[in-house]
Design an enzyme around this catalytic site. Structure first.
Site, PDB file in Angstrom:
ATOM      1  N   HIS A   1      14.940 -14.132 -86.374  1.00 37.20           N
ATOM      2  CA  HIS A   1      13.776 -14.379 -85.517  1.00 37.20           C
ATOM      3  C   HIS A   1      14.023 -13.879 -84.099  1.00 37.20           C
ATOM      4  O   HIS A   1      15.117 -14.022 -83.564  1.00 37.20           O
ATOM      5  CB  HIS A   1      13.464 -15.882 -85.457  1.00 37.20           C
ATOM      6  CG  HIS A   1      13.167 -16.484 -86.796  1.00 37.20           C
ATOM      7  ND1 HIS A   1      14.165 -16.817 -87.674  1.00 37.20           N
ATOM      8  CD2 HIS A   1      11.988 -16.794 -87.395  1.00 37.20           C
ATOM      9  CE1 HIS A   1      13.610 -17.308 -88.776  1.00 37.20           C
ATOM     10  NE2 HIS A   1      12.304 -17.305 -88.631  1.00 37.20           N
TER      11      HIS A   1
ATOM     12  N   LYS B   1      14.239 -11.321 -94.373  1.00 31.66           N
ATOM     13  CA  LYS B   1      13.061 -11.794 -93.639  1.00 31.66           C
ATOM     14  C   LYS B   1      13.292 -11.585 -92.149  1.00 31.66           C
ATOM     15  O   LYS B   1      14.379 -11.874 -91.642  1.00 31.66           O
ATOM     16  CB  LYS B   1      12.813 -13.283 -93.912  1.00 31.66           C
ATOM     17  CG  LYS B   1      11.646 -13.844 -93.092  1.00 31.66           C
ATOM     18  CD  LYS B   1      11.558 -15.361 -93.187  1.00 31.66           C
ATOM     19  CE  LYS B   1      10.556 -15.897 -92.182  1.00 31.66           C
ATOM     20  NZ  LYS B   1      10.570 -17.362 -92.088  1.00 31.66           N
TER      21      LYS B   1
END
Length: 218
Positions: free
Chosen positions: A116, A142
């Site tokens: 992230h 991800k």
């Protein structure tokens, strides 16, 4: 797949929210780090539902305030109980331990390795490096980065296309909404959408609106 985050603070509320969410989405993400208290038995219950079990560390923008050891043990319990997915950070030093545990226990759980950046979308070369590292560890890569422009959105869509079928990619913020709408068409395994008023990240689209848009664009 459309994934709906469950962000309740109470376990019973979380299970009820998941049941409601699955009327609209294909899978839910239990944000275990947002729960006030959670037991191994709760993880067993969550694992019975089509779900991603996420216990996001505080250092990665999450709310987990207990020990890292307890976090890893809860994730192992989810793996033991064949949760559909567990999510663990790329920066977590023990992520390989979870993969080894999954392999040794013959679990069917797929492991998502996540990254992230809540401030920006890095350059594409840096993102490729992140995705390659993630895929060397887990089953699915991800990344969720803050998109400030159309250029950022295009970078993210480009990488979805490059790693189609083994990536979840998200552009956070208003500029990144297009990545959530077009993600499935560009190769993202799933896209996140929220139940009304229950977004877990900036720019998340309401699931009913998302389904209407997806129907329109065919």
């Amino acid at each position: 797949m459309i994934c709906i985050p469950v962000i309740d603070e109470n376990v019973c509320d979380a299970i009820n929210s998941a049941k409601e969410a699955l009327k609209y989405g294909d899978i839910v993400e239990f944000r275990v780090d947002l729960l006030k208290d959670v037991t191994f038995e709760d993880i067993e219950e969550f694992s019975k539902v089509p779900s991603i079990i996420t216990i996001r560390a505080e250092w990665e923008g999450g709310n987990w305030k207990k020990s890292d050891n307890e976090r890893i043990e809860l994730l192992k319990h989810a793996i033991k109980n064949n949760a559909k997915f567990v999510d663990i950070e790329l920066k977590e030093e023990r992520n390989l331990e979870l993969v080894k545990y999954r392999n040794e226990s013959n679990s069917n759980t797929k492991i998502i390795i996540s990254y992230h950046d809540f401030e920006k979308t890095p350059e594409i070369d840096e993102l490729i490096e992140v995705v390659e590292k993630e895929l060397k560890i887990g089953d699915i890569a991800k990344f969720a980065t803050f998109a400030h422009s159309k250029e950022d959105t295009l970078k993210i869509l480009n990488l979805m296309n490059k790693y189609a079928g083994k990536i979840i990619a998200i552009g956070m913020g208003e500029s990144g909404k297009l990545t959530r709408i077009l993600g499935l068409d560009f190769g993202s395994i799933l896209t996140f959408a929220s139940m009304e008023g229950k977004a877990s990240a900036p720019g998340q689209v309401d699931v009913k609106k998302l389904k209407e848009i997806l129907k329109l664009i065919g």
